[in-house]
Design a protein around this motif. Structure first.
Motif, PDB file in Angstrom:
ATOM      1  N   ARG A 104       0.799  -1.234   0.000  1.00 57.42           N
ATOM      2  CA  ARG A 104       0.000   0.000   0.000  1.00 57.42           C
ATOM      3  C   ARG A 104       0.826   1.275   0.000  1.00 57.42           C
ATOM      4  NH1 ARG A 104      -4.135  -1.735   4.738  1.00 57.42           N
ATOM      5  NH2 ARG A 104      -2.147  -2.590   5.509  1.00 57.42           N
ATOM      6  N   THR A 105       2.112   1.182   0.298  1.00 54.77           N
ATOM      7  CA  THR A 105       2.961   2.375   0.320  1.00 54.77           C
ATOM      8  C   THR A 105       4.269   2.073  -0.385  1.00 54.77           C
ATOM      9  OG1 THR A 105       4.109   1.848   2.380  1.00 54.77           O
ATOM     10  CG2 THR A 105       2.005   3.027   2.573  1.00 54.77           C
ATOM     11  N   ARG A 106       4.998   3.108  -0.702  1.00 56.55           N
ATOM     12  CA  ARG A 106       6.290   2.924  -1.349  1.00 56.55           C
ATOM     13  C   ARG A 106       7.231   2.143  -0.441  1.00 56.55           C
ATOM     14  NH1 ARG A 106       8.863   8.276  -3.600  1.00 56.55           N
ATOM     15  NH2 ARG A 106       9.143   8.694  -1.379  1.00 56.55           N
ATOM     16  N   GLU A 107       7.196   2.461   0.856  1.00 55.62           N
ATOM     17  CA  GLU A 107       8.090   1.796   1.802  1.00 55.62           C
ATOM     18  C   GLU A 107       7.754   0.309   1.950  1.00 55.62           C
ATOM     19  OE1 GLU A 107       8.161   5.996   2.163  1.00 55.62           O
ATOM     20  OE2 GLU A 107       6.441   4.642   2.395  1.00 55.62           O
ATOM     21  N   SER A 108       6.463   0.003   2.065  1.00 55.99           N
ATOM     22  CA  SER A 108       6.085  -1.403   2.240  1.00 55.99           C
ATOM     23  C   SER A 108       6.322  -2.197   0.957  1.00 55.99           C
ATOM     24  CB  SER A 108       4.622  -1.523   2.691  1.00 55.99           C
ATOM     25  OG  SER A 108       3.730  -1.006   1.723  1.00 55.99           O
ATOM     26  N   LEU A 109       6.093  -1.585  -0.195  1.00 52.13           N
ATOM     27  CA  LEU A 109       6.374  -2.257  -1.465  1.00 52.13           C
ATOM     28  C   LEU A 109       7.867  -2.548  -1.602  1.00 52.13           C
ATOM     29  CD1 LEU A 109       5.566  -3.305  -4.275  1.00 52.13           C
ATOM     30  CD2 LEU A 109       5.841  -0.963  -5.123  1.00 52.13           C
ATOM     31  N   THR A 110       8.691  -1.599  -1.201  1.00 52.60           N
ATOM     32  CA  THR A 110      10.142  -1.813  -1.242  1.00 52.60           C
ATOM     33  C   THR A 110      10.533  -3.041  -0.445  1.00 52.60           C
ATOM     34  OG1 THR A 110      10.642   0.532  -1.569  1.00 52.60           O
ATOM     35  CG2 THR A 110      12.381  -0.828  -0.611  1.00 52.60           C
ATOM     36  N   PHE A 167      -1.082   5.450 -16.776  1.00 51.45           N
ATOM     37  CA  PHE A 167       0.098   6.250 -17.105  1.00 51.45           C
ATOM     38  C   PHE A 167       0.173   7.503 -16.228  1.00 51.45           C
ATOM     39  CE2 PHE A 167       0.071   3.780 -21.086  1.00 51.45           C
ATOM     40  CZ  PHE A 167       1.423   3.431 -21.152  1.00 51.45           C
ATOM     41  N   ASP A 168      -0.991   8.069 -15.892  1.00 49.91           N
ATOM     42  CA  ASP A 168      -1.008   9.232 -15.008  1.00 49.91           C
ATOM     43  C   ASP A 168      -0.504   8.868 -13.617  1.00 49.91           C
ATOM     44  OD1 ASP A 168      -1.784  12.005 -14.336  1.00 49.91           O
ATOM     45  OD2 ASP A 168      -3.317  11.045 -13.112  1.00 49.91           O
ATOM     46  N   LEU A 169      -0.947   7.731 -13.108  1.00 50.02           N
ATOM     47  CA  LEU A 169      -0.476   7.268 -11.793  1.00 50.02           C
ATOM     48  C   LEU A 169       1.036   7.049 -11.815  1.00 50.02           C
ATOM     49  CD1 LEU A 169      -3.297   4.707 -10.927  1.00 50.02           C
ATOM     50  CD2 LEU A 169      -2.956   6.952  -9.873  1.00 50.02           C
ATOM     51  N   ARG A 170       1.537   6.492 -12.889  1.00 45.97           N
ATOM     52  CA  ARG A 170       2.980   6.285 -13.007  1.00 45.97           C
ATOM     53  C   ARG A 170       3.716   7.627 -13.003  1.00 45.97           C
ATOM     54  NH1 ARG A 170       7.522   3.700 -14.490  1.00 45.97           N
ATOM     55  NH2 ARG A 170       8.748   4.475 -16.243  1.00 45.97           N
ATOM     56  N   SER A 171       3.205   8.590 -13.736  1.00 48.45           N
ATOM     57  CA  SER A 171       3.845   9.911 -13.792  1.00 48.45           C
ATOM     58  C   SER A 171       3.913  10.552 -12.412  1.00 48.45           C
ATOM     59  CB  SER A 171       3.082  10.826 -14.761  1.00 48.45           C
ATOM     60  OG  SER A 171       3.168  10.345 -16.080  1.00 48.45           O
ATOM     61  N   ARG A 172       2.838  10.417 -11.641  1.00 47.26           N
ATOM     62  CA  ARG A 172       2.829  10.960 -10.274  1.00 47.26           C
ATOM     63  C   ARG A 172       3.895  10.273  -9.422  1.00 47.26           C
ATOM     64  NH1 ARG A 172      -3.566  11.760  -8.604  1.00 47.26           N
ATOM     65  NH2 ARG A 172      -4.342  12.246 -10.697  1.00 47.26           N
ATOM     66  N   GLY A 173       4.008   8.975  -9.567  1.00 52.49           N
ATOM     67  CA  GLY A 173       4.991   8.246  -8.795  1.00 52.49           C
ATOM     68  C   GLY A 173       6.414   8.626  -9.147  1.00 52.49           C
ATOM     69  N   LEU A 184      11.403  11.446  -7.741  1.00 57.01           N
ATOM     70  CA  LEU A 184      12.406  12.453  -8.113  1.00 57.01           C
ATOM     71  C   LEU A 184      12.523  13.517  -7.054  1.00 57.01           C
ATOM     72  CD1 LEU A 184      14.378  13.464 -10.287  1.00 57.01           C
ATOM     73  CD2 LEU A 184      12.461  14.693 -11.330  1.00 57.01           C
ATOM     74  N   ALA A 185      11.367  13.968  -6.518  1.00 57.17           N
ATOM     75  CA  ALA A 185      11.374  14.990  -5.496  1.00 57.17           C
ATOM     76  C   ALA A 185      12.032  14.512  -4.191  1.00 57.17           C
ATOM     77  CB  ALA A 185       9.948  15.458  -5.215  1.00 57.17           C
ATOM     78  N   ALA A 186      11.879  13.194  -3.929  1.00 55.67           N
ATOM     79  CA  ALA A 186      12.437  12.645  -2.692  1.00 55.67           C
ATOM     80  C   ALA A 186      13.921  12.304  -2.809  1.00 55.67           C
ATOM     81  CB  ALA A 186      11.654  11.399  -2.302  1.00 55.67           C
ATOM     82  N   ALA A 187      14.417  12.284  -4.042  1.00 55.12           N
ATOM     83  CA  ALA A 187      15.818  11.880  -4.251  1.00 55.12           C
ATOM     84  C   ALA A 187      16.795  12.921  -3.719  1.00 55.12           C
ATOM     85  CB  ALA A 187      16.046  11.645  -5.750  1.00 55.12           C
TER      86      ALA A 187
END
Length: 291
Positions: free
Chosen positions: A189-195, A277-283, A288-291
């Protein structure tokens, strides 16, 4: 990341390419035969040539074949195992003809009345091993399952076991489905948990074996063991989870197939692909912003 959809192959595989283009897909998934019948569908040389010609001028870059759901490589019934083997060989040979990324397989299930999962994994692995030996070079991708009804592949350990029993060759790989992962207890459900989930898959199975993905939201909760797809962002995984899945760096270059139902409830339309594709662009923007 090659985002696409499951499309109909009616009229031949070249027609499936056209349907993918109409929807804005960069990859497509098809059944290689009628999913409700055992009768094999063998493509003619003319159909194969027409398919490759269609791909040349298309934005669709990759094809995935999904073996039909009738297959149960783990069945205790020898007749069902023989039928499953024959159908799987046909699918793999079709994949070789069409230069598919792979054939996705639901490996099968243990007996619903309490059959041994360990023995079922061995039976499935042996059928898979034989199918690979009797077919062309197309990869076989074992799909993780939601875990209902004794289905095999509900954990990365089960996938790894079947790969090992089937010989562990280079043609053996996996297809991960976001809905199935979630339903079988993997929190995406989150970027962290998916990682963390992808890290675990790499440790147990190996990212080098990941050949394709299915991106579907889940109608039911974490660990429900129920395979119920809903449209991206409308389910229990949610929009954040879909954004994370569609922008996961280790999924780059892979076909990522949305299976539906689609907003119309009848088929996947261009609006559904545009949303993915929109969801991918947001991700990608968030990463990029978090990098």
């Amino acid at each position: 990341m090659l985002i696409g959809a499951h499309v109909s192959p009616s009229g031949g595989p070249a027609m499936a390419v056209g349907r993918g283009e109409e929807r804005g897909c960069r990859s497509i998934q098809i059944f290689n035969q009628n999913p409700r019948q055992w009768k094999a569908r063998v493509y003619s040389d003319e159909e194969v040539a027409a398919y490759h010609e269609a791909m040349k001028g298309s934005n669709v870059e990759q094809l995935v074949i999904h073996a039909v759901y009738l297959l149960n490589c783990a069945s205790e019934d020898p007749e069902i195992r023989d039928k499953s083997l024959a159908s799987l060989i046909v699918a793999l040979n079709a994949g070789a003809q069409l230069k598919a990324k792979g054939v996705v397989l639901h490996p099968g299930s243990a007996l619903k009345n309490g059959g041994s999962v360990e023995e079922a994994l061995k039976r499935a692995g042996q059928v898979i091993k034989e199918a690979l030996a009797e077919s062309e070079e197309c990869p076989l991708l074992l799909e993780d399952t939601a875990g209902a009804g004794g289905t095999l592949g509900r954990s990365f350990e089960e996938l790894a076991t079947m790969i090992e029993v089937a010989g562990g060759g280079k043609r053996l790989g996996a297809c991960l489905d976001s809905c199935h992962l979630f339903a079988s207890g993997y929190d995406v459900r989150t970027r962290e948990s998916l990682t963390a989930v992808v890290d675990e898959f790499d440790k147990v199975v190996g990212l080098d074996r990941l050949g394709a993905l299915h991106v579907n939201d889940s109608m039911t909760g974490l660990g429900s063991n129920r395979d119920r797809h809903v449209n991206l962002g409308d389910g229990e995984i949610g929009r954040e989870g879909m954004i994370a899945f569609l922008s996961e760096p280790r999924f780059e270059g892979l076909p990522v197939i949305f299976e539906g139902p689609g907003r119309s409830g009848k088929e996947i339309d261009p609006v559904d692909m545009a949303w993915a594709f929109d969801l991918r662009s947001r991700g990608l923007a968030e990463r990029l912003a978090a990098a």
